[in-house]
Design an enzyme around this catalytic site. Structure first.
Site, PDB file in Angstrom:
ATOM      1  N   TYR A  72     -14.570  30.421  26.631  1.00 51.25           N
ATOM      2  CA  TYR A  72     -14.464  28.961  26.605  1.00 51.25           C
ATOM      3  C   TYR A  72     -14.277  28.452  25.192  1.00 51.25           C
ATOM      4  O   TYR A  72     -14.417  29.203  24.215  1.00 51.25           O
ATOM      5  CB  TYR A  72     -15.696  28.323  27.261  1.00 51.25           C
ATOM      6  CG  TYR A  72     -16.964  28.345  26.421  1.00 51.25           C
ATOM      7  CD1 TYR A  72     -17.651  29.532  26.195  1.00 51.25           C
ATOM      8  CD2 TYR A  72     -17.471  27.176  25.854  1.00 51.25           C
ATOM      9  CE1 TYR A  72     -18.810  29.543  25.436  1.00 51.25           C
ATOM     10  CE2 TYR A  72     -18.629  27.183  25.088  1.00 51.25           C
ATOM     11  CZ  TYR A  72     -19.294  28.365  24.888  1.00 51.25           C
ATOM     12  OH  TYR A  72     -20.429  28.374  24.123  1.00 51.25           O
ATOM     13  N   ARG A  95     -15.339  41.198  45.303  1.00 52.18           N
ATOM     14  CA  ARG A  95     -16.174  41.474  44.133  1.00 52.18           C
ATOM     15  C   ARG A  95     -16.076  42.951  43.783  1.00 52.18           C
ATOM     16  O   ARG A  95     -16.286  43.807  44.633  1.00 52.18           O
ATOM     17  CB  ARG A  95     -17.636  41.117  44.428  1.00 52.18           C
ATOM     18  CG  ARG A  95     -18.575  41.369  43.257  1.00 52.18           C
ATOM     19  CD  ARG A  95     -19.997  40.910  43.576  1.00 52.18           C
ATOM     20  NE  ARG A  95     -20.893  41.136  42.437  1.00 52.18           N
ATOM     21  CZ  ARG A  95     -21.552  42.267  42.202  1.00 52.18           C
ATOM     22  NH1 ARG A  95     -21.429  43.296  43.019  1.00 52.18           N
ATOM     23  NH2 ARG A  95     -22.340  42.373  41.140  1.00 52.18           N
ATOM     24  N   LYS A 124     -16.309  34.364  22.435  1.00 52.94           N
ATOM     25  CA  LYS A 124     -16.944  33.155  22.969  1.00 52.94           C
ATOM     26  C   LYS A 124     -16.958  33.184  24.496  1.00 52.94           C
ATOM     27  O   LYS A 124     -16.173  32.498  25.150  1.00 52.94           O
ATOM     28  CB  LYS A 124     -16.221  31.909  22.434  1.00 52.94           C
ATOM     29  CG  LYS A 124     -17.030  30.641  22.559  1.00 52.94           C
ATOM     30  CD  LYS A 124     -16.432  29.550  21.712  1.00 52.94           C
ATOM     31  CE  LYS A 124     -17.017  28.186  21.991  1.00 52.94           C
ATOM     32  NZ  LYS A 124     -18.445  28.085  21.749  1.00 52.94           N
ATOM     33  N   GLU A 175     -28.049  33.121  14.373  1.00 50.03           N
ATOM     34  CA  GLU A 175     -27.473  31.781  14.495  1.00 50.03           C
ATOM     35  C   GLU A 175     -28.338  30.950  15.420  1.00 50.03           C
ATOM     36  O   GLU A 175     -29.329  31.436  15.962  1.00 50.03           O
ATOM     37  CB  GLU A 175     -26.031  31.861  15.014  1.00 50.03           C
ATOM     38  CG  GLU A 175     -25.892  32.592  16.335  1.00 50.03           C
ATOM     39  CD  GLU A 175     -24.439  32.878  16.737  1.00 50.03           C
ATOM     40  OE1 GLU A 175     -23.520  32.179  16.276  1.00 50.03           O
ATOM     41  OE2 GLU A 175     -24.241  33.804  17.539  1.00 50.03           O
TER      42      GLU A 175
HETATM   43  N1  PMP Z   1     -22.686  29.919  17.455  1.00 51.20           N
HETATM   44  C1  PMP Z   1     -22.836  29.826  18.794  1.00 51.20           C
HETATM   45  C2  PMP Z   1     -23.686  30.830  19.493  1.00 51.20           C
HETATM   46  C3  PMP Z   1     -22.204  28.796  19.500  1.00 51.20           C
HETATM   47  O1  PMP Z   1     -22.337  28.719  20.837  1.00 51.20           O
HETATM   48  C4  PMP Z   1     -21.427  27.835  18.807  1.00 51.20           C
HETATM   49  C5  PMP Z   1     -20.761  26.695  19.500  1.00 51.20           C
HETATM   50  N2  PMP Z   1     -20.086  27.031  20.647  1.00 51.20           N
HETATM   51  C6  PMP Z   1     -21.305  27.971  17.412  1.00 51.20           C
HETATM   52  C7  PMP Z   1     -21.952  29.031  16.772  1.00 51.20           C
HETATM   53  C8  PMP Z   1     -20.495  26.997  16.609  1.00 51.20           C
HETATM   54  O2  PMP Z   1     -19.122  27.192  16.778  1.00 51.20           O
HETATM   55  P1  PMP Z   1     -18.084  26.009  16.592  1.00 51.20           P
HETATM   56  O3  PMP Z   1     -18.305  25.463  15.224  1.00 51.20           O
HETATM   57  O4  PMP Z   1     -16.782  26.667  16.725  1.00 51.20           O
HETATM   58  O5  PMP Z   1     -18.384  25.017  17.659  1.00 51.20           O
END
Ligand code: PMP
Length: 286
Positions: free
Chosen positions: A32, A100, A150, A182
């Protein structure tokens, strides 16, 4: 009612349908992007489009839509839903071959599913939360090893937000081997003196689109940026901290595990970077 986009069609949200066999639903087999909208325009759209392709390639998934068409869908959704400030959510999954199975379906015969929808968020930029800053807790990072892709596999980040909420805080910073990876949905930074410290890019974290822009602006503003691991203990002793994401932009962090940073109010660096980010990105929005 919102108009959403599903597999080539614009539909009212209650008429949009995907299969119960969709691998996004059954296996979180999907990726996404979230792009913010300010003044009815897309912020850093190219960055998100590039990362989308990177995520798809990493999972050997085909992009079902051309670059130009994808931009057009974003713009059309902003237009028909009259979004001035908000977000556009985009998801592409490996689709469904009507059953599935752990084995990927044949990409020649199974088309990926693509869904986009808007979320109106008035006050995204002039957010009062940014004035007071957020409080975070630390939690163990127990996610998988390819956090740079992502994927829609967001159960643990979602649980992390709930743990924060139960603790009366706003978000959680995830910690692995003592070091912060993060935030649950953002990249994490600390500030010591004039130095901004953030974890280097690797498979351990998402390569934030906002991170890339903010680090560029920080360097242009003669701020020192150091990409290295930092421990949660070092973070608690920092002068300042902040997070970045496409929806939060630059958001000051004023407390970690109950420990106030500096004066307990947003410091000098994060609010300045937020201002620069919003000014610069608004100027080049599409
Ligand atoms: N780390 C994680 C785990 C995230 O889910 C996101 C946002 N989706 C970010 C960092 C930040 O990414 P961005 O600046 O591209 O939104």
């Amino acid at each position: 009612m919102r108009i959403v986009y599903v597999n080539g069609e614009y539909l009212p949200e209650n008429e949009a349908r995907i299969s119960i066999f969709d691998r996004g639903f059954l296996m979180a087999d999907g990726v996404y992007e979230v792009t913010s909208v300010l003044d009815g325009k897309l912020i850093d759209y190219d960055g998100h489009a590039v990362r989308l392709n990177r995520s798809l390639e990493a999972l050997e998934m085909r992009n079902p839509i051309s670059k130009d068409d994808l931009l057009e869908v974003h713009r059309e959704l902003v237009r028909v839903n009259e979004i001035d400030e908000g977000l556009i959510y985009l998801q592409i999954t490996r689709g469904s071959d009507g059953d599935r199975d752990f084995v990927f379906p044949d990409p020649e015969t199974t088309v990926p599913t693509i869904v986009l929808f808007t979320q109106a968020k008035p006050g995204l930029a002039e957010n009062p939360v940014a004035e007071r800053g957020i409080k975070v807790i630390s939690i163990e990072d127990i996610r998988w090893g390819r956090r740079d892709i992502k994927t829609v596999q967001l159960l643990y980040p979602s649980m992390g937000k709930m743990m924060a909420k139960k603790a009366g805080c706003d978000d959680a910073w995830m910690v692995e081997d003592g070091c912060v990876t993060e935030g649950t949905s953002n990249n994490a930074y600390i500030v010591k003196g004039n130095k901004i410290i953030t974890r280097a890019l690797s498979h351990d974290i998402l390569h934030g689109i906002t991170r890339a822009a903010v680090m560029r602006f920080a360097k242009e503003a003669q701020m020192e940026v150091e990409e290295r691991n930092f421990t949660i203990d070092e973070a608690k002793q920092a002068d300042e901290a902040f997070v970045t994401s496409a929806s939060a932009f630059v958001m000051p962090v004023v407390e970690i595990d109950g420990v106030a940073l500096g004066s307990g109010k947003p410091g000098r660096v994060a609010p300045r970077l937020r201002e620069i980010y919003l000014d610069e990105m608004r100027r080049v929005a599409v």
